[in-house]
Design a protein around this motif. Structure first.
Motif, PDB file in Angstrom:
ATOM      1  N   GLU A  37     122.686 -52.500  35.327  1.00  8.74           N
ATOM      2  CA  GLU A  37     123.196 -52.366  36.691  1.00  8.74           C
ATOM      3  C   GLU A  37     123.832 -51.015  36.977  1.00  8.74           C
ATOM      4  O   GLU A  37     123.729 -50.489  38.081  1.00  8.74           O
ATOM      5  CB  GLU A  37     124.214 -53.476  36.954  1.00  8.74           C
ATOM      6  CG  GLU A  37     124.606 -53.606  38.407  1.00  8.74           C
ATOM      7  CD  GLU A  37     125.338 -54.910  38.685  1.00  8.74           C
ATOM      8  OE1 GLU A  37     126.162 -54.912  39.617  1.00  8.74           O
ATOM      9  OE2 GLU A  37     125.100 -55.903  37.977  1.00  8.74           O
ATOM     10  N   TYR A  38     124.483 -50.418  35.970  1.00 12.22           N
ATOM     11  CA  TYR A  38     125.268 -49.217  36.235  1.00 12.22           C
ATOM     12  C   TYR A  38     124.745 -47.947  35.566  1.00 12.22           C
ATOM     13  O   TYR A  38     125.209 -46.854  35.894  1.00 12.22           O
ATOM     14  CB  TYR A  38     126.715 -49.446  35.799  1.00 12.22           C
ATOM     15  CG  TYR A  38     127.407 -50.548  36.567  1.00 12.22           C
ATOM     16  CD1 TYR A  38     127.779 -50.370  37.905  1.00 12.22           C
ATOM     17  CD2 TYR A  38     127.676 -51.770  35.961  1.00 12.22           C
ATOM     18  CE1 TYR A  38     128.409 -51.376  38.602  1.00 12.22           C
ATOM     19  CE2 TYR A  38     128.319 -52.786  36.658  1.00 12.22           C
ATOM     20  CZ  TYR A  38     128.676 -52.584  37.984  1.00 12.22           C
ATOM     21  OH  TYR A  38     129.308 -53.582  38.690  1.00 12.22           O
ATOM     22  N   TRP A  59     131.859 -49.802  39.942  1.00 12.50           N
ATOM     23  CA  TRP A  59     131.828 -51.245  40.138  1.00 12.50           C
ATOM     24  C   TRP A  59     132.210 -51.654  41.550  1.00 12.50           C
ATOM     25  O   TRP A  59     132.044 -52.807  41.928  1.00 12.50           O
ATOM     26  CB  TRP A  59     132.769 -51.925  39.142  1.00 12.50           C
ATOM     27  CG  TRP A  59     134.163 -51.371  39.211  1.00 12.50           C
ATOM     28  CD1 TRP A  59     135.155 -51.721  40.090  1.00 12.50           C
ATOM     29  CD2 TRP A  59     134.709 -50.325  38.410  1.00 12.50           C
ATOM     30  NE1 TRP A  59     136.287 -50.967  39.880  1.00 12.50           N
ATOM     31  CE2 TRP A  59     136.047 -50.105  38.836  1.00 12.50           C
ATOM     32  CE3 TRP A  59     134.215 -49.565  37.355  1.00 12.50           C
ATOM     33  CZ2 TRP A  59     136.875 -49.148  38.256  1.00 12.50           C
ATOM     34  CZ3 TRP A  59     135.041 -48.624  36.774  1.00 12.50           C
ATOM     35  CH2 TRP A  59     136.354 -48.414  37.217  1.00 12.50           C
ATOM     36  N   ASP A  61     133.941 -53.172  44.517  1.00  9.56           N
ATOM     37  CA  ASP A  61     134.961 -54.218  44.697  1.00  9.56           C
ATOM     38  C   ASP A  61     134.883 -55.314  43.639  1.00  9.56           C
ATOM     39  O   ASP A  61     135.651 -56.278  43.691  1.00  9.56           O
ATOM     40  CB  ASP A  61     134.815 -54.864  46.087  1.00  9.56           C
ATOM     41  CG  ASP A  61     135.115 -53.880  47.198  1.00  9.56           C
ATOM     42  OD1 ASP A  61     135.976 -52.994  46.978  1.00  9.56           O
ATOM     43  OD2 ASP A  61     134.506 -53.991  48.272  1.00  9.56           O
ATOM     44  N   TYR A  62     133.968 -55.179  42.697  1.00 13.53           N
ATOM     45  CA  TYR A  62     133.765 -56.220  41.694  1.00 13.53           C
ATOM     46  C   TYR A  62     134.794 -56.048  40.573  1.00 13.53           C
ATOM     47  O   TYR A  62     134.595 -55.306  39.616  1.00 13.53           O
ATOM     48  CB  TYR A  62     132.332 -56.152  41.166  1.00 13.53           C
ATOM     49  CG  TYR A  62     131.893 -57.361  40.391  1.00 13.53           C
ATOM     50  CD1 TYR A  62     132.453 -58.617  40.619  1.00 13.53           C
ATOM     51  CD2 TYR A  62     130.913 -57.258  39.412  1.00 13.53           C
ATOM     52  CE1 TYR A  62     132.048 -59.719  39.906  1.00 13.53           C
ATOM     53  CE2 TYR A  62     130.492 -58.364  38.694  1.00 13.53           C
ATOM     54  CZ  TYR A  62     131.067 -59.591  38.945  1.00 13.53           C
ATOM     55  OH  TYR A  62     130.673 -60.691  38.240  1.00 13.53           O
ATOM     56  N   GLN A  63     135.925 -56.736  40.687  1.00 13.37           N
ATOM     57  CA  GLN A  63     137.055 -56.549  39.780  1.00 13.37           C
ATOM     58  C   GLN A  63     136.770 -56.970  38.339  1.00 13.37           C
ATOM     59  O   GLN A  63     137.330 -56.399  37.401  1.00 13.37           O
ATOM     60  CB  GLN A  63     138.284 -57.304  40.312  1.00 13.37           C
ATOM     61  CG  GLN A  63     138.844 -56.703  41.577  1.00 13.37           C
ATOM     62  CD  GLN A  63     139.191 -55.224  41.405  1.00 13.37           C
ATOM     63  OE1 GLN A  63     139.908 -54.846  40.492  1.00 13.37           O
ATOM     64  NE2 GLN A  63     138.658 -54.382  42.281  1.00 13.37           N
ATOM     65  N   GLU A  64     135.898 -57.938  38.162  1.00 16.84           N
ATOM     66  CA  GLU A  64     135.566 -58.359  36.791  1.00 16.84           C
ATOM     67  C   GLU A  64     134.899 -57.219  36.031  1.00 16.84           C
ATOM     68  O   GLU A  64     135.185 -56.993  34.853  1.00 16.84           O
ATOM     69  CB  GLU A  64     134.658 -59.590  36.815  1.00 16.84           C
ATOM     70  CG  GLU A  64     134.435 -60.161  35.426  1.00 16.84           C
ATOM     71  CD  GLU A  64     133.644 -61.455  35.436  1.00 16.84           C
ATOM     72  OE1 GLU A  64     133.016 -61.744  34.408  1.00 16.84           O
ATOM     73  OE2 GLU A  64     133.658 -62.164  36.469  1.00 16.84           O
ATOM     74  N   ASP A  65     134.031 -56.475  36.718  1.00 19.42           N
ATOM     75  CA  ASP A  65     133.389 -55.331  36.071  1.00 19.42           C
ATOM     76  C   ASP A  65     134.362 -54.171  35.902  1.00 19.42           C
ATOM     77  O   ASP A  65     134.251 -53.392  34.952  1.00 19.42           O
ATOM     78  CB  ASP A  65     132.151 -54.886  36.849  1.00 19.42           C
ATOM     79  CG  ASP A  65     130.941 -55.775  36.560  1.00 19.42           C
ATOM     80  OD1 ASP A  65     131.076 -56.694  35.720  1.00 19.42           O
ATOM     81  OD2 ASP A  65     129.876 -55.557  37.158  1.00 19.42           O
ATOM     82  N   GLU A  98     130.608 -57.771  27.757  1.00 22.71           N
ATOM     83  CA  GLU A  98     129.928 -58.631  28.731  1.00 22.71           C
ATOM     84  C   GLU A  98     130.144 -60.110  28.424  1.00 22.71           C
ATOM     85  O   GLU A  98     130.250 -60.933  29.337  1.00 22.71           O
ATOM     86  CB  GLU A  98     128.430 -58.303  28.757  1.00 22.71           C
ATOM     87  CG  GLU A  98     127.602 -59.126  29.710  1.00 22.71           C
ATOM     88  CD  GLU A  98     127.971 -58.929  31.185  1.00 22.71           C
ATOM     89  OE1 GLU A  98     127.532 -59.748  32.005  1.00 22.71           O
ATOM     90  OE2 GLU A  98     128.704 -57.980  31.518  1.00 22.71           O
TER      91      GLU A  98
END
Length: 199
Positions: A37-38, A59, A61-65, A98
């Motif tokens: 993805e990144y 990432w 707004d995806y805080q988990e990432d 992950e």
């Protein structure tokens, strides 16, 4: 590598130094989501690429990432110190983060091995500095612990706990080599003078 040396490393660093790294196996035929993805393209993810992605907050707004990137960045910036543009980050490290089992992995074993490989046959008397990979800070703390005198302009001991690494606070983040040499020579002169006087 002796068992005693890894125990000392664990006492100083506080990291897990068991040798069960082979127990952490992932199916590398399946793509890792973070890499896919990144980090587009087939080129390996270097330490420099990871640092760029972290600083750019890829990432969104995806805080988990954000949390996972923070762990990866912290591990490779602090524990796995190495040359940034050529050092490739292991796929295993992405899989550990992950799957959220990175806390169980023996990072101490990995960083100690990197440190041992890095200093093996590299330290020569003609050089004035060395690029040490792995986690060299515990080796520095071991020096402080074993040295009879440590200049308080460089570091001071504030407690006596385990892990030993938390007992020392640096006063000068970038002491120069010539300063260390002068202090070392000064202490040798004091020691020799004391021995002569006590004869």
């Amino acid at each position: 590598m002796s068992r005693a040396s890894t125990i000392e490393f664990a006492i100083i660093s506080g990291l897990n130094c068991s040798d069960n790294g082979a127990d952490f196996y992932f199916d590398t035929d399946q793509p890792n989501r973070i890499i896919a993805e990144y980090f587009s393209g087939n080129s390996p993810v270097t330490k420099a690429r990871l640092a760029e992605a972290f600083k750019a907050k890829v990432w969104g707004d995806y805080q988990e990432d954000a949390y996972k990137f923070g762990i990866l960045y912290y591990m490779h910036e602090f524990f796995m110190s190495a040359e940034p543009t050529t050092t490739t980050i292991d796929r295993l490290d992405f899989d550990l983060v992950e799957t959220d089992i990175f806390m169980d992995y023996p990072w101490g074993w990995k960083t100690f091995n990197e440190l041992a490989k890095s200093i093996n046959n590299k330290i020569k008397p003609t050089r004035q500095y060395y690029r040490i990979q792995g986690f060299p800070l515990p080796m520095q703390v071991l020096f402080y612990e074993c040295c009879s005198y440590v200049d308080d302009k460089i570091v001071i001991k504030v407690s006596s706990h385990i892990p030993r690494i938390i007992n020392w606070v640096t006063k000068n983040d970038h002491p120069r080599f010539d300063y260390f040499m002068k202090q070392s020579l000064k202490m040798q002169i004091i020691r020799l003078s004391s021995e002569i006087l006590n004869q």
